[in-house]
Enzyme design. Structure first.
Site, PDB file in Angstrom:
ATOM      1  N   HIS A  91      11.442  10.804  -8.709  1.00 22.54           N
ATOM      2  CA  HIS A  91      11.546  10.883 -10.171  1.00 22.54           C
ATOM      3  C   HIS A  91      12.904  10.326 -10.591  1.00 22.54           C
ATOM      4  O   HIS A  91      13.942  10.664 -10.005  1.00 22.54           O
ATOM      5  CB  HIS A  91      11.386  12.336 -10.619  1.00 22.54           C
ATOM      6  CG  HIS A  91      11.804  12.561 -12.033  1.00 22.54           C
ATOM      7  ND1 HIS A  91      11.372  11.758 -13.067  1.00 22.54           N
ATOM      8  CD2 HIS A  91      12.637  13.492 -12.598  1.00 22.54           C
ATOM      9  CE1 HIS A  91      11.906  12.172 -14.198  1.00 22.54           C
ATOM     10  NE2 HIS A  91      12.677  13.219 -13.940  1.00 22.54           N
TER      11      HIS A  91
ATOM     12  N   ASN B 153      15.371   8.397 -18.222  1.00 20.33           N
ATOM     13  CA  ASN B 153      14.476   9.396 -17.636  1.00 20.33           C
ATOM     14  C   ASN B 153      13.216   9.480 -18.509  1.00 20.33           C
ATOM     15  O   ASN B 153      13.266   9.992 -19.619  1.00 20.33           O
ATOM     16  CB  ASN B 153      15.200  10.742 -17.586  1.00 20.33           C
ATOM     17  CG  ASN B 153      14.346  11.863 -17.033  1.00 20.33           C
ATOM     18  OD1 ASN B 153      13.126  11.721 -16.884  1.00 20.33           O
ATOM     19  ND2 ASN B 153      14.965  12.988 -16.741  1.00 20.33           N
TER      20      ASN B 153
ATOM     21  N   CYS C  24       8.667  16.870 -15.563  1.00 24.75           N
ATOM     22  CA  CYS C  24       8.863  15.621 -14.801  1.00 24.75           C
ATOM     23  C   CYS C  24       8.089  15.622 -13.480  1.00 24.75           C
ATOM     24  O   CYS C  24       7.989  14.585 -12.827  1.00 24.75           O
ATOM     25  CB  CYS C  24      10.339  15.386 -14.554  1.00 24.75           C
ATOM     26  SG  CYS C  24      11.291  15.438 -16.078  1.00 24.75           S
TER      27      CYS C  24
HETATM   28  N1  COA Z   1      29.226  10.877 -23.541  1.00 22.72           N
HETATM   29  C1  COA Z   1      30.502  11.248 -23.403  1.00 22.72           C
HETATM   30  N2  COA Z   1      30.864  12.475 -23.017  1.00 22.72           N
HETATM   31  C2  COA Z   1      29.887  13.367 -22.766  1.00 22.72           C
HETATM   32  C3  COA Z   1      28.524  13.050 -22.907  1.00 22.72           C
HETATM   33  C4  COA Z   1      28.211  11.743 -23.321  1.00 22.72           C
HETATM   34  N3  COA Z   1      26.940  11.331 -23.476  1.00 22.72           N
HETATM   35  N4  COA Z   1      27.784  14.123 -22.582  1.00 22.72           N
HETATM   36  C5  COA Z   1      28.641  15.106 -22.255  1.00 22.72           C
HETATM   37  N5  COA Z   1      29.915  14.633 -22.367  1.00 22.72           N
HETATM   38  C6  COA Z   1      31.171  15.347 -22.110  1.00 22.72           C
HETATM   39  C7  COA Z   1      31.025  16.849 -22.166  1.00 22.72           C
HETATM   40  O1  COA Z   1      31.141  17.299 -23.503  1.00 22.72           O
HETATM   41  C8  COA Z   1      32.175  17.289 -21.303  1.00 22.72           C
HETATM   42  O2  COA Z   1      33.337  17.228 -22.053  1.00 22.72           O
HETATM   43  P1  COA Z   1      34.468  18.382 -21.889  1.00 22.72           P
HETATM   44  O3  COA Z   1      34.911  18.283 -20.466  1.00 22.72           O
HETATM   45  O4  COA Z   1      35.495  17.966 -22.887  1.00 22.72           O
HETATM   46  O5  COA Z   1      33.778  19.657 -22.213  1.00 22.72           O
HETATM   47  C9  COA Z   1      32.264  16.201 -20.237  1.00 22.72           C
HETATM   48  O6  COA Z   1      31.565  15.069 -20.783  1.00 22.72           O
HETATM   49  C10 COA Z   1      31.653  16.579 -18.907  1.00 22.72           C
HETATM   50  O7  COA Z   1      30.365  17.135 -19.155  1.00 22.72           O
HETATM   51  P2  COA Z   1      29.461  17.638 -18.006  1.00 22.72           P
HETATM   52  O8  COA Z   1      28.200  18.203 -18.580  1.00 22.72           O
HETATM   53  O9  COA Z   1      30.271  18.493 -17.087  1.00 22.72           O
HETATM   54  O10 COA Z   1      29.145  16.252 -17.256  1.00 22.72           O
HETATM   55  P3  COA Z   1      28.453  16.006 -15.902  1.00 22.72           P
HETATM   56  O11 COA Z   1      29.346  15.246 -15.020  1.00 22.72           O
HETATM   57  O12 COA Z   1      27.797  17.242 -15.360  1.00 22.72           O
HETATM   58  O13 COA Z   1      27.260  15.025 -16.323  1.00 22.72           O
HETATM   59  C11 COA Z   1      24.912  14.985 -16.796  1.00 22.72           C
HETATM   60  C12 COA Z   1      26.294  15.449 -17.264  1.00 22.72           C
HETATM   61  C13 COA Z   1      23.896  15.428 -17.827  1.00 22.72           C
HETATM   62  C14 COA Z   1      24.917  13.462 -16.681  1.00 22.72           C
HETATM   63  C15 COA Z   1      24.596  15.610 -15.404  1.00 22.72           C
HETATM   64  O14 COA Z   1      24.903  16.974 -15.411  1.00 22.72           O
HETATM   65  C16 COA Z   1      23.172  15.409 -15.021  1.00 22.72           C
HETATM   66  O15 COA Z   1      22.700  14.309 -14.865  1.00 22.72           O
HETATM   67  N6  COA Z   1      22.418  16.512 -14.793  1.00 22.72           N
HETATM   68  C17 COA Z   1      20.996  16.426 -14.484  1.00 22.72           C
HETATM   69  C18 COA Z   1      20.241  16.211 -15.753  1.00 22.72           C
HETATM   70  C19 COA Z   1      18.814  15.797 -15.507  1.00 22.72           C
HETATM   71  O16 COA Z   1      18.549  15.007 -14.645  1.00 22.72           O
HETATM   72  N7  COA Z   1      17.904  16.331 -16.324  1.00 22.72           N
HETATM   73  C20 COA Z   1      16.507  16.010 -16.260  1.00 22.72           C
HETATM   74  C21 COA Z   1      15.878  16.593 -15.049  1.00 22.72           C
HETATM   75  S1  COA Z   1      14.206  16.193 -14.968  1.00 22.72           S
END
Ligand code: COA
Length: 321
Positions: free
Chosen positions: A248, A278, A111
């Site tokens: 980004h 993204n 990215c």
């Molecule tokens: N829909 C519903 N539930 C979902 C889900 C979805 N699409 N994706 C994950 N979950 C669930 C998980 O399984 C977890 O369930 P559990 O508590 O029963 O285990 C719960 O939601 C929380 O998951 P978690 O990973 O802790 O969520 P989060 O608040 O950290 O959000 C992201 C996840 C991916 C949105 C966040 O971590 C993020 O944006 N990170 C940066 C990613 C990024 O920008 N990547 C590219 C960089 S260039």
């Protein structure tokens, strides 16, 4: 001499996939996706490859700049989802455009690819090697997305953005920073596809992306303000002089957290993530293109562009529009 943007262009595939569409294939909801990421929908390719998206964005940037393909000295394409291991998609774009005088190559900085490409051009221009360049961020991440993995498939979209850069005696890129930390590489990765090795008897690998979302989130929220602060310190330019921070577009919550850490209002952080998701290396030029289309950018504006991603990599540019 510095690199100055002479024209910008973007292109996304026609097909829009909404959060509700995704809720039909994995257990998720519009509410979950939007509240955690700011994403409502994304464009997904129904056949166009990275090279096709890149070429169309490039054509639009060339048209906007008034530069002819044969005047280009250099084409750099930042992508994590090339159509081939080789030849590079940049060479494919060169052929499609008829940019017969340009050297062309891809770079892999995820990215941060568009920012890295911009900084490489700045280096060539400062050294007096080249005068006119085309940089592109283009992705069809949909082909390496595991559509059964709800933790990643809701985040990404396909698209391309491009800019023509011309060597200039004033304005353009005033300074830049770049960095990499390979020790955190496993936080966001996509292995190569292989059919296995007959000597070792190893199994085929599918090559889908995998991510530790929280680790990436923490990394981004730390690195964006750090690189912005460093740029301001290096240039002696104050926050008040920055009209926009063009970050980004990975997650609206990351952008909000970075704005808070920098003590800057959200109105200085334009976003387009709601409509595109993204798009990795394409997100910054896509957003710049929209901002220009809306008349938000005027000659002489001071902007900071900042990207981060797999590697881990990060980079930022302070420029005068
Ligand atoms: N829909 C519903 N539930 C979902 C889900 C979805 N699409 N994706 C994950 N979950 C669930 C998980 O399984 C977890 O369930 P559990 O508590 O029963 O285990 C719960 O939601 C929380 O998951 P978690 O990973 O802790 O969520 P989060 O608040 O950290 O959000 C992201 C996840 C991916 C949105 C966040 O971590 C993020 O944006 N990170 C940066 C990613 C990024 O920008 N990547 C590219 C960089 S260039």
């Amino acid at each position: 001499m510095t690199a100055k943007i002479a024209g910008i262009g973007a292109y996304v595939p026609e097909r829009i996939v909404t959060n509700d569409d995704l809720a039909k294939i994995v257990e998720t909801s519009d509410e979950w996706i939007y509240s955690r990421t700011g994403i409502r929908e994304r464009h997904i390719s129904t056949g166009e490859g990275t090279k096709e998206l890149a070429t169309e964005a490039a054509r639009r940037a060339l048209l906007a700049s008034g530069v002819r393909p044969e005047d280009l000295d250099l084409i750099i394409l930042g992508t994590s989802s090339p159509d081939h291991n080789f030849p590079s998609d940049a060479c494919g774009v060169q052929a499609a455009l008829g940019a017969v005088n340009a050297v062309a190559f891809d770079i892999s900085a995820a990215c941060a690819g568009f920012i890295f490409a911009m900084n490489i051009v700045q280096g060539f221009f400062m050294a007096g090697v080249y005068k006119t360049a085309l940089i592109i961020g283009a992705e069809t991440l949909s082909k390496v997305t595991d559509w059964g993995d709800r933790s990643t498939c809701v985040l990404f979209g396909d698209g391309a953005g491009a800019a023509v850069l011309k060597s200039s005696e004033d304005g353009g890129i005033l300074d830049m920073v770049m960095g990499a930390d390979g020790t955190k590489g496993s936080a966001l990765s996509c292995t190569s596809r292989t059919l296995g090795n007959f000597l070792l008897g190893t199994a085929p690998q599918t090559g889908f992306m995998a991510m530790d979302g929280q680790e990436v989130f923490r990394f981004a929220v730390r690195k964006i303000p750090e690189s912005v602060e460093l740029l301001l310190k290096k240039t002696g330019i104050s926050r008040q002089e920055i009209k926009y921070y063009v970050l980004h577009q990975a997650n609206e919550r990351i952008i909000e957290a970075a704005a808070k850490r920098l003590g800057e209002p959200m109105k200085k952080f334009p976003t387009s993530i709601a409509r595109y998701g993204n798009t990795s290396s394409a997100s910054i030029p896509l957003l710049l293109n929209e901002m220009q289309g809306r008349g938000m950018l005027e000659k002489g504006d001071t902007l900071i562009l900042s990207g981060f991603g797999a590697g881990m990599t990060w980079g930022a540019v302070l420029l005068e529009w």
